[in-house]
Design a protein around this motif. Structure first.
Motif, PDB file in Angstrom:
ATOM      1  N   ARG A   1       0.807  -1.212   0.000  1.00  0.00           N
ATOM      2  CA  ARG A   1       0.000   0.000   0.000  1.00  0.00           C
ATOM      3  C   ARG A   1       0.841   1.263   0.000  1.00  0.00           C
ATOM      4  NH1 ARG A   1      -3.579  -1.179  -2.763  1.00  0.00           N
ATOM      5  NH2 ARG A   1      -4.276   0.961  -2.394  1.00  0.00           N
TER       6      ARG A   1
ATOM      7  N   ASP B   1      -0.255   3.868  -2.798  1.00  0.00           N
ATOM      8  CA  ASP B   1      -0.770   5.174  -2.390  1.00  0.00           C
ATOM      9  C   ASP B   1       0.223   6.308  -2.611  1.00  0.00           C
ATOM     10  OD1 ASP B   1      -3.055   3.857  -1.545  1.00  0.00           O
ATOM     11  OD2 ASP B   1      -2.342   3.651   0.536  1.00  0.00           O
ATOM     12  N   SER B   2       1.278   6.052  -3.380  1.00  0.00           N
ATOM     13  CA  SER B   2       2.364   7.027  -3.493  1.00  0.00           C
ATOM     14  C   SER B   2       2.199   8.025  -4.624  1.00  0.00           C
ATOM     15  CB  SER B   2       3.694   6.286  -3.680  1.00  0.00           C
ATOM     16  OG  SER B   2       3.752   5.671  -4.972  1.00  0.00           O
TER      17      SER B   2
ATOM     18  N   ASP C   1      -7.035   7.707  -5.773  1.00  0.00           N
ATOM     19  CA  ASP C   1      -6.251   8.798  -5.220  1.00  0.00           C
ATOM     20  C   ASP C   1      -6.875  10.153  -5.549  1.00  0.00           C
ATOM     21  OD1 ASP C   1      -3.308   9.442  -4.054  1.00  0.00           O
ATOM     22  OD2 ASP C   1      -3.893  10.922  -5.563  1.00  0.00           O
TER      23      ASP C   1
ATOM     24  N   THR D   1     -11.328   2.152  -4.890  1.00  0.00           N
ATOM     25  CA  THR D   1     -10.609   1.019  -5.473  1.00  0.00           C
ATOM     26  C   THR D   1     -11.608   0.144  -6.216  1.00  0.00           C
ATOM     27  OG1 THR D   1     -10.925  -0.410  -3.551  1.00  0.00           O
ATOM     28  CG2 THR D   1      -8.983   1.037  -3.549  1.00  0.00           C
TER      29      THR D   1
END
Length: 493
Positions: A11, A15-16, A75, A93
């Motif tokens: 994750r 999530d970056s 995101d 998601t």
């Protein structure tokens, strides 16, 4: 999470991207025109869900070609960039997103399939696709040529593991997993070459998750080391854009009552414009037996031809308007579907399905045939596919699939599955072909096309527009129609 875990489970990496959203949009490559052309063609003008859409790079390319695209992106920062392009975006998601009953003709995962749990994503994709819809998985798979990839790898290893170009590390291959779920999978690669300046290459490299999660100090050191390796000459890359297209099975046509009941309103046009079966075919069929049941007789094209050859024919037809035309030719017609009709103990030397086998439920039809066809009797499935073969012309198919999902036009022929069913039911099967080629006016061809059920159910405005687009695509006053009308003849053992 460990670096060996599937990417969707890492994750921190998943999530970056938000922190580099604008750089991602500025520096990630766009997809080749050939790739987008093919996606547009298989979308058939239908509704598209772009999953893990990021900043909307692929979405924007598809919207520019006229497709109706909904982007799904977890995101917030990435979604904001996509929304600024006037692309409808929903957050979430894929695994957790609620489609609220919506279905789609195409699901696209552009550089994003490796971020989903395939154990959840594959069945969910199947449930969201309309029958015949496509799941398209797309990746850029390129590597540096100059300097060589191996030299880059040596630098990367000082800071981060070198990730594979795609995949989640599963033991089962992508194609096998999709096939096991019931999809039909086709894979295609499109050659890609590109040249980058040193700064452009470095800017792109630092939009990937493996670099995003490094500390600021490691990012700066890695960028300096890569810049030293590349020098002033930039980077040459080569590889492919890889596309896997997985097609959901089409619902058996006999279950679609709107299609099945569409012919009556155009019965006269059906009689006027549908081509007759070749004389040689009808001669061969007439020789199979004198007492004939013609199932789904329609306007009586096959029944009248067999009657003229001395057969005693009973037609069976569920549509009153179609049956009326057959009766006007002197064909005796019983009303009803084959599944529900009562033969009252009668048997027939020959049961004919002339362009009608796909309208019956084989699970019901085959046991019924065993009761009305004696040992040594025959069943004949007749196909006249010239118009459908013409749909394989890329000019024509591209226009039609914007409105009507064609799928595999071979599905209307006597397929291996049909042969296997009859063989298992106690029949010996052979197929006789009657190749034909003829030139007809474009108007005549279009008149014939618009007697097929998938076109009959369109609204009038769509029919008019599609007819004009097809005429423009053909571009000539005549069209050569070729095909192989065939009879699948099954003799009961």
């Amino acid at each position: 999470m460990a670096d060996t875990d599937p990417l969707y489970a890492q994750r921190d990496r998943a999530d970056s991207f938000g922190a580099v959203a604008r750089a991602y949009d500025a520096h990630r490559p766009r997809y080749p025109d050939e790739v987008i052309d093919d996606i547009v063609a298989v979308a058939g003008g239908g509704r598209v869900l772009d999953v893990g859409a990021g900043t909307g790079i692929a979405s924007a390319q598809l919207v520019a070609r006229g497709l109706d695209v909904l982007a799904l992106e977890p995101d917030a920062a990435m979604a904001e960039v996509a929304a600024a392009k006037q692309i409808p975006v929903e957050r979430g998601t894929f695994e957790e997103w609620d489609a609220a009953g919506r279905t789609f003709d195409l699901l696209l995962f552009a550089q994003s399939w490796h971020w989903v749990d395939t154990g959840v994503a594959i069945p969910k994709a199947m449930s969201l696709l309309n029958p015949g819809g496509r799941l398209v998985l797309l990746w850029h798979m390129t590597n540096p040529e100059s300097p060589p990839a191996e030299e880059f790898d040596a630098v990367y290893r000082r800071y981060t593991p070198v990730a594979p170009p795609r995949g989640s590390g599963d033991d089962v291959s992508l194609s096998d997993a999709l096939s096991a779920a019931g999809f039909t999978v086709a894979e295609k690669s499109y050659p890609v070459r590109a040249e980058y300046t040193t700064d452009a290459w470095l800017d792109m490299v630092f939009t990937f998750s493996a670099q995003n999660v490094l500390s600021d100090a490691d990012k700066a050191a890695l960028r300096a080391d890569l810049a030293a390796l590349v020098g002033p000459d930039g980077v040459s890359v080569a590889g492919v854009a890889y596309v896997a297209t997985a097609t959901r099975p089409t619902r058996p046509v006999h279950t679609d009552r709107a299609l099945a009941l569409s012919f009556g309103a155009e019965a006269e046009n059906y009689e006027r414009h549908r081509p007759d079966f070749p004389g040689e075919m009808m001669d061969a069929v007439a020789d199979l037996g004198p007492r004939v049941l013609d199932v789904g007789t329609g306007t009586g094209k096959a029944a009248a031809a067999l009657t003229a050859r001395g057969c005693e024919v009973l037609g069976l037809e569920p549509d009153a308007a179609m049956a009326a035309i057959a009766r006007a030719k002197g064909v005796a017609v019983a009303d009803g579907t084959f599944e529900q009709w009562d033969p009252a103990g009668r048997q027939f030397d020959l049961v004919v399905f002339a362009r009608s086998w796909h309208w019956v439920d084989p699970e019901v039809a085959l046991p019924r045939l065993a009761t009305i066809v004696p040992t040594g009797g025959h069943v004949a499935l007749l196909a006249h596919e010239a118009s459908w073969r013409t749909f394989d012309d890329p000019r024509i198919r591209a226009v039609i699939e914007r409105v009507v999902p064609l799928g595999d036009t071979a599905a209307r022929r006597a397929t291996d599955e049909v042969v296997a069913r009859f063989t298992a039911a106690g029949f010996d099967v052979r197929t006789v072909e009657f190749p034909m080629t003829q030139t007809v006016s474009t108007t005549e061809w279009l008149d014939s096309v618009f007697t097929y059920s998938r076109f009959l159910v369109l609204d009038d405005a769509t029919k008019t527009d599609l007819r004009q687009r097809l005429s423009d695509a053909i571009g000539t006053s005549e069209i050569t129609v070729s095909g192989t009308p065939r009879a699948m003849i099954a003799r009961r053992r």
